[in-house]
Enzyme design. Structure first.
Site, mmCIF file in Angstrom:
data_model
loop_
_atom_site.group_PDB
_atom_site.id
_atom_site.type_symbol
_atom_site.label_atom_id
_atom_site.label_comp_id
_atom_site.label_asym_id
_atom_site.label_seq_id
_atom_site.Cartn_x
_atom_site.Cartn_y
_atom_site.Cartn_z
ATOM 1 C CB ALA A 1 35.404 32.305 40.619
ATOM 2 C CG ASP A 2 37.680 37.691 40.676
ATOM 3 O OD1 ASP A 2 36.468 37.455 40.503
ATOM 4 O OD2 ASP A 2 38.239 38.735 40.261
#
Length: 255
Positions: free
Chosen positions: A108-109
């Protein structure tokens, strides 16, 4: 106000935005287990230092690469602010077209960073995140994320160096004045930092060559990104707040 939270393998970063103005930025170590009450108290104390009340927070978005902390973190935010956070994950609107072999494997980062970089800097742009792992992600001019490279992070490599040997000491991670080392500590610092600079320059140049993107911008972020960015002209800009900018953008797209 918006509470943006980025849970990384080493640290968890928090930012509070009032519109486009970042009022607060702080970090805590990422550890598990931590109870929802511990998160509630920790966040509240940091907000109080800056004169922000929990009732001022009317939105929250969380990006995480550590699933084990999410249940407690989400419930801590609910207890503190009375709101349910948006989680960055499958199905969220990003404005990025992911064309990897298995999009669900992407952290997700990385998606957050690319969304922020594409919004702020346009494309084509490479985002280098110097975190626990060092990642090199390329987004094309039309917003397509097609290529990503993952390497051991600087601190991870340092830990392997002193934990995997009998006599090498734990050292401060900083760039020595010269690569010509004459003692053990500076020789380790030279190898770690100048080695990372060489890796960075080579990967950037090789990506430019193979992708045919000579005008590609290169943006660095992450805890140790400033050291590398300041040491090489191959990186155009260091943006410490890139992930938070991306989280704010995704919140606006999905609220």
């Amino acid at each position: 106000m918006l509470l943006a939270i980025d849970v990384g393998n080493t640290n968890t970063n928090f930012a509070v935005y009032d519109g486009d103005d970042c009022k607060v930025f702080f970090a805590i170590t990422t550890k598990s287990p931590r109870t929802s009450d511990e998160f509630r108290v920790t966040i509240r104390e940091q907000l109080n230092v800056e004169g922000i009340q929990p009732a001022d927070i009317d939105g929250c978005i969380i990006s995480s690469v550590v699933p084990a902390v999410m249940h407690s973190l989400i419930n801590g935010v609910k207890k503190l602010c009375g709101i349910t956070p948006i989680e960055v994950g499958a199905g969220i609107k990003t404005g990025i077209k992911i064309r990897l072999a298995n999009p669900r494997e992407v952290g997700a980062d990385r998606i957050v960073d690319l969304a922020g970089a594409f919004s702020v800097y346009g494309g084509p742009v490479m985002v280098i995140d110097f975190g626990t792992a060092t990642t090199y992600d390329l987004i094309e001019a039309d917003g397509t994320f097609r290529y990503g490279i993952t390497c051991p992070g600087i601190r991870l490599s340092a830990n392997a160096l002193w934990n995997g040997t009998a006599k090498l000491p734990e050292i401060e991670i900083k760039l020595p004045d010269s690569i010509l080392a004459s003692d053990t500590v500076s020789s380790m610092q030279s190898g770690l930092l100048y080695g990372c600079i060489g890796q960075t320059e080579y990967i950037i140049n090789r990506v430019r060559e193979e992708a045919g993107l000579r005008e590609m911008k290169v943006i660095a972020t992450g805890g140790l990104g400033r050291i590398i960015s300041d040491a090489t002209p191959a990186i155009d800009e260091y943006d410490r707040m890139l992930t938070m900018k991306g989280l704010k953008l995704l919140y606006q797209k999905n609220k």
